[in-house]
Scaffold this active site. Structure first.
Site, PDB file in Angstrom:
ATOM      1  N   HIS A 188     -43.809   4.292  18.106  1.00 48.95           N
ATOM      2  CA  HIS A 188     -43.013   3.854  19.255  1.00 48.95           C
ATOM      3  C   HIS A 188     -43.680   2.701  19.985  1.00 48.95           C
ATOM      4  O   HIS A 188     -43.010   1.874  20.591  1.00 48.95           O
ATOM      5  CB  HIS A 188     -42.740   5.035  20.188  1.00 48.95           C
ATOM      6  CG  HIS A 188     -41.687   5.933  19.637  1.00 48.95           C
ATOM      7  ND1 HIS A 188     -41.979   7.053  18.908  1.00 48.95           N
ATOM      8  CD2 HIS A 188     -40.340   5.827  19.635  1.00 48.95           C
ATOM      9  CE1 HIS A 188     -40.849   7.608  18.516  1.00 48.95           C
ATOM     10  NE2 HIS A 188     -39.850   6.894  18.942  1.00 48.95           N
ATOM     11  N   ARG A 295     -33.241   4.672  24.431  1.00 51.58           N
ATOM     12  CA  ARG A 295     -34.279   5.712  24.366  1.00 51.58           C
ATOM     13  C   ARG A 295     -34.610   6.128  25.800  1.00 51.58           C
ATOM     14  O   ARG A 295     -35.416   5.483  26.462  1.00 51.58           O
ATOM     15  CB  ARG A 295     -35.524   5.183  23.661  1.00 51.58           C
ATOM     16  CG  ARG A 295     -35.353   4.958  22.162  1.00 51.58           C
ATOM     17  CD  ARG A 295     -36.670   4.504  21.537  1.00 51.58           C
ATOM     18  NE  ARG A 295     -36.650   4.563  20.084  1.00 51.58           N
ATOM     19  CZ  ARG A 295     -36.367   3.527  19.290  1.00 51.58           C
ATOM     20  NH1 ARG A 295     -36.060   2.367  19.805  1.00 51.58           N
ATOM     21  NH2 ARG A 295     -36.401   3.674  17.978  1.00 51.58           N
ATOM     22  N   ARG A 331     -29.306   8.170  24.409  1.00 50.91           N
ATOM     23  CA  ARG A 331     -29.876   9.296  23.664  1.00 50.91           C
ATOM     24  C   ARG A 331     -30.578  10.218  24.649  1.00 50.91           C
ATOM     25  O   ARG A 331     -31.384   9.753  25.458  1.00 50.91           O
ATOM     26  CB  ARG A 331     -30.876   8.802  22.635  1.00 50.91           C
ATOM     27  CG  ARG A 331     -31.581  10.002  22.010  1.00 50.91           C
ATOM     28  CD  ARG A 331     -32.543   9.649  20.964  1.00 50.91           C
ATOM     29  NE  ARG A 331     -33.754   9.035  21.436  1.00 50.91           N
ATOM     30  CZ  ARG A 331     -34.656   8.493  20.618  1.00 50.91           C
ATOM     31  NH1 ARG A 331     -34.422   8.489  19.320  1.00 50.91           N
ATOM     32  NH2 ARG A 331     -35.752   7.951  21.079  1.00 50.91           N
ATOM     33  N   GLU A 430     -31.428  12.363  11.623  1.00 48.13           N
ATOM     34  CA  GLU A 430     -32.816  11.946  11.375  1.00 48.13           C
ATOM     35  C   GLU A 430     -33.635  13.033  10.706  1.00 48.13           C
ATOM     36  O   GLU A 430     -34.851  12.910  10.564  1.00 48.13           O
ATOM     37  CB  GLU A 430     -33.505  11.401  12.631  1.00 48.13           C
ATOM     38  CG  GLU A 430     -33.211  12.093  13.908  1.00 48.13           C
ATOM     39  CD  GLU A 430     -33.810  11.400  15.133  1.00 48.13           C
ATOM     40  OE1 GLU A 430     -34.472  10.359  15.018  1.00 48.13           O
ATOM     41  OE2 GLU A 430     -33.617  11.942  16.223  1.00 48.13           O
ATOM     42  N   ASN A 453     -36.117   5.985  11.037  1.00 45.22           N
ATOM     43  CA  ASN A 453     -37.576   6.109  11.216  1.00 45.22           C
ATOM     44  C   ASN A 453     -37.990   7.555  10.968  1.00 45.22           C
ATOM     45  O   ASN A 453     -38.927   7.833  10.211  1.00 45.22           O
ATOM     46  CB  ASN A 453     -37.998   5.698  12.625  1.00 45.22           C
ATOM     47  CG  ASN A 453     -37.490   4.328  13.012  1.00 45.22           C
ATOM     48  OD1 ASN A 453     -37.226   3.510  12.141  1.00 45.22           O
ATOM     49  ND2 ASN A 453     -37.339   4.079  14.291  1.00 45.22           N
ATOM     50  N   ASP A 454     -37.297   8.466  11.618  1.00 46.21           N
ATOM     51  CA  ASP A 454     -37.634   9.875  11.414  1.00 46.21           C
ATOM     52  C   ASP A 454     -37.075  10.402  10.100  1.00 46.21           C
ATOM     53  O   ASP A 454     -37.705  11.227   9.444  1.00 46.21           O
ATOM     54  CB  ASP A 454     -37.113  10.721  12.589  1.00 46.21           C
ATOM     55  CG  ASP A 454     -38.092  10.679  13.759  1.00 46.21           C
ATOM     56  OD1 ASP A 454     -39.302  10.822  13.510  1.00 46.21           O
ATOM     57  OD2 ASP A 454     -37.652  10.480  14.900  1.00 46.21           O
ATOM     58  N   ARG A 464     -45.138   9.070  10.364  1.00 47.63           N
ATOM     59  CA  ARG A 464     -44.870   7.678  10.735  1.00 47.63           C
ATOM     60  C   ARG A 464     -45.996   7.075  11.575  1.00 47.63           C
ATOM     61  O   ARG A 464     -46.070   5.865  11.756  1.00 47.63           O
ATOM     62  CB  ARG A 464     -43.523   7.547  11.461  1.00 47.63           C
ATOM     63  CG  ARG A 464     -43.458   8.283  12.777  1.00 47.63           C
ATOM     64  CD  ARG A 464     -42.044   8.373  13.295  1.00 47.63           C
ATOM     65  NE  ARG A 464     -41.647   7.254  14.129  1.00 47.63           N
ATOM     66  CZ  ARG A 464     -40.523   7.213  14.845  1.00 47.63           C
ATOM     67  NH1 ARG A 464     -39.674   8.217  14.791  1.00 47.63           N
ATOM     68  NH2 ARG A 464     -40.230   6.191  15.592  1.00 47.63           N
ATOM     69  N   CYS A 501     -29.532   3.389  13.703  1.00 44.68           N
ATOM     70  CA  CYS A 501     -30.294   2.855  14.843  1.00 44.68           C
ATOM     71  C   CYS A 501     -31.791   2.853  14.563  1.00 44.68           C
ATOM     72  O   CYS A 501     -32.586   2.488  15.429  1.00 44.68           O
ATOM     73  CB  CYS A 501     -29.983   3.590  16.130  1.00 44.68           C
ATOM     74  SG  CYS A 501     -30.421   5.329  16.083  1.00 44.68           S
TER      75      CYS A 501
HETATM   76  C1  PEP Z   1     -35.373   7.005  14.436  1.00 44.87           C
HETATM   77  O1  PEP Z   1     -36.022   8.039  14.256  1.00 44.87           O
HETATM   78  O2  PEP Z   1     -35.014   6.243  13.521  1.00 44.87           O
HETATM   79  C2  PEP Z   1     -34.988   6.618  15.796  1.00 44.87           C
HETATM   80  C3  PEP Z   1     -34.193   5.592  16.014  1.00 44.87           C
HETATM   81  O3  PEP Z   1     -35.546   7.333  16.817  1.00 44.87           O
HETATM   82  P1  PEP Z   1     -37.045   7.096  17.313  1.00 44.87           P
HETATM   83  O4  PEP Z   1     -37.600   5.911  16.600  1.00 44.87           O
HETATM   84  O5  PEP Z   1     -36.984   6.892  18.794  1.00 44.87           O
HETATM   85  O6  PEP Z   1     -37.704   8.386  16.929  1.00 44.87           O
HETATM   86 MG    MG Z   2     -36.232   9.432  15.886  1.00 45.02          MG
END
Ligand code: PEP
Ligand code: MG
Length: 539
Positions: A188, A295, A331, A430, A453-454, A464, A501
């Site tokens: 993040h 976020r 979110r 996710e 991402n998740d 990650r 996203c």
């Molecule tokens: C993701 O997991 O792709 C996402 C957009 O949420 P974050 O990166 O805030 O976990």
């Molecule tokens: Mg996420």
């Protein structure tokens, strides 16, 4: 000139003075650790460095402030070896399996409190010394040296690591760029830096010697290179690169105000991701068609206590109003894992990414969740708002979350507080589980947004946050592409829209694939909007 290479995670060129970041407010995060012996070693190493620093101070300051005053540093140094100070810290790391920073912070606070309550005036004064010593060790552990709070000129900030909450709070007029010894591209911290348009290099691997503080440096956020005291030809080359970036930005201007559409007429909604109210400025400048991921955690990070309903409402309302009718997808709270907040008192976990995070916290603390939902619903009266739940992996979770949302709507109706009862409720896909049962989830969701991402982290079992396993993280892995395709097909069968996203949404190598799947929306960091629109226009 010294050249250091790391991972460029946020593009841009910056030239300026290097300053080590000091955690002025000492917001210390409680991080779970599994290797207690390693952590104790880390603590001892920091204690040793702190001791050396104090020795040096005791020597150099004698001339400046006199022997008697300089004795203070000697007292601080002795305190470092005092068992009253040391033992509780070591015990806490060992038994509670927490990071050294946290143990020093907590135990130091308790010991300082004990001193502060003593009758003897001299002993009471020692409370401040304990505090000072703890801060010194924490600063060493975190690799910090100086503060930027007193700096007038914008600087390039360096640290061992930056937490997401710190990054989110930086004033971008003061911070030209970030450079960190640790970190991962998907973290993040990196995401926030990109969203805020701050060039950043992480994962340098080596800690920057304190002596580099104050030196002139140049940073290439794309190539991931940091030049200390750069040679003139390097500066010249970087200046050319900066000009090229500007030129490219100018060329992209022709896509401003245009719809996002392929040659064959397929329309895609091109939205932006934000992490705070102030990011709206970048969204408006980027020409995004809406906000696909707000976020909301930023409201909770870097605070001492929970944000009230009104504080949240004001922020959501401001974003929704500033977007003037364009959709804003908020979110709900995604705290936990790498985003730790002290006052949540989350349990120390072996695997926080697989633990109490996101919707799980909201479902186990319904009052907290309801407060946020009330704030979002109240803001919905002022613009085009949608709600999105993170980390859903089961139909029952979605139903429980929607049930609480229903209760909130009933309350607001009874209280005659205006809100939009039709506010769409969507979910993030996710986890592999949610992708696999996306046919079922689609029946009860208004939209899907795929958090790649998740989804990547959980599908490929790659943390990650862990840069050392990057080679095992194939972001284009067929498993991810299949899960995304399955999600899109299931969404469309149920007649709902679906977007991405996560960071993959901005990956030009996959844009064609996503378009061919029939992806309805892509939500990316603001700086990618125009280049992605150009990419789609070429398909
Ligand atoms: C993701 O997991 O792709 C996402 C957009 O949420 P974050 O990166 O805030 O976990
Ligand atoms: Mg996420």
């Amino acid at each position: 000139m010294i050249t250091l290479t790391g991972k460029g995670v946020s593009n841009g060129i910056a030239v300026g003075r290097l300053v080590f970041f000091e955690r002025a407010s000492f917001v210390v995060e409680k991080k779970a650790i599994s290797d207690t012996a390693g952590e104790i070693q880390r603590f001892y190493a920091a204690k040793y460095t702190a001791s050396e620093q104090l020795d040096e101070l005791a020597n150099t300051m004698t001339e400046k402030i006199g022997k008697e005053n300089a004795l203070l540093f000697e007292i601080h140094r002795m305190m470092l070896d005092d068992s009253d100070y040391l033992d509780p810290i070591l015990k806490m790391i060992e038994t509670q399996r927490v990071c050294a920073e946290y143990a020093v912070h907590e135990c130091g606070k308790r010991l300082a409190q004990d001193f502060a309550e003593m009758d003897d005036g001299y002993m009471r004064e020692r409370a401040a010394d304990v505090d000072d010593v703890s801060k010194r060790i924490i600063a060493v552990l975190a690799g910090t040296q100086q503060t930027i709070t007193a700096e007038d000129d914008p600087v390039i900030l360096a640290s061992n690591d930056f937490s997401p909450s710190e990054t989110a709070q930086f004033d971008r007029t003061k911070v030209l760029a970030l450079v960190a010894q640790q970190g991962a591209a998907n973290s993040h911290t990196a995401i926030f830096a990109r969203t805020m348009g701050i060039p950043a290099i992480i994962g340098l691997g080596v800690s920057l010697a304190p002596g580099l503080g104050g030196k002139q440096v140049a940073l290439d956020g794309e190539a991931g290179v940091l030049y200390v005291e750069p040679d003139p030809d390097i500066l010249e080359g970087l200046e050319k690169k900066r000009e090229q970036i500007l030129q490219e930005q100018q060329e992209l201007e022709q896509y401003r105000g245009k719809p996002t559409i392929t040659k064959s007429g397929q329309r895609i909604k091109l939205f932006a991701n934000i992490g705070s109210v102030t990011d709206v400025e970048a969204v408006l400048a980027s020409d995004a068609e809406g906000i696909g991921l707000f976020r909301s955690e930023f409201l909770y990070l870097g605070r001492e206590d929970y944000p009230s309903e009104d504080i949240q409402y004001e922020s959501y309302r401001k974003v929704v109003e500033d977007m003037k009718g364009k959709q804003v997808i908020i979110r709900t709270l995604d705290i936990g894992a790498d985003k730790q907040v002290d006052y949540f008192h989350l349990p120390t976990e072996e695997n926080p990414a697989l633990g109490m995070r996101a919707i799980r916290i909201c479902l186990t603390r319904p009052q907290l969740f309801a407060t946020q939902l009330r704030a979002i619903y109240r803001a919905s009266a002022y613009g085009n708002t949608a709600i999105m739940f993170p980390m859903i992996s089961d139909l029952a979770e979605l139903r429980r979350a929607k049930h609480i949302a229903g209760q909130v709507r009933d309350e607001l109706t009874a209280e005659k507080i205006p809100f939009n009862p039709e506010t769409p409720i969507g979910i993030m896909i996710e986890t592999p589980a949610s992708a696999v049962i996306s046919d079922l989830l689609a029946q009860e969701s208004d939209f899907f947004s795929i958090g790649t991402n998740d989804l990547t982290q959980y599908t490929l079992a790659v943390d990650r946050q862990n840069e050392s396993i990057r080679e095992f993280c194939d972001t284009h892995h067929e498993a991810i592409v299949r899960l995304i395709r399955m999600t899109v097909e299931n969404a469309h069968k149920a007649g709902i829209w679906v977007g991405i996203c996560g960071m993959l949404g901005a990956d030009p190598a996959l844009t064609q694939t996503f378009v061919a799947m029939g992806m309805d929306e892509l939500s990316v960091e603001p700086s990618y909007i125009l280049s992605l629109r150009r990419r789609i226009a070429a398909i």
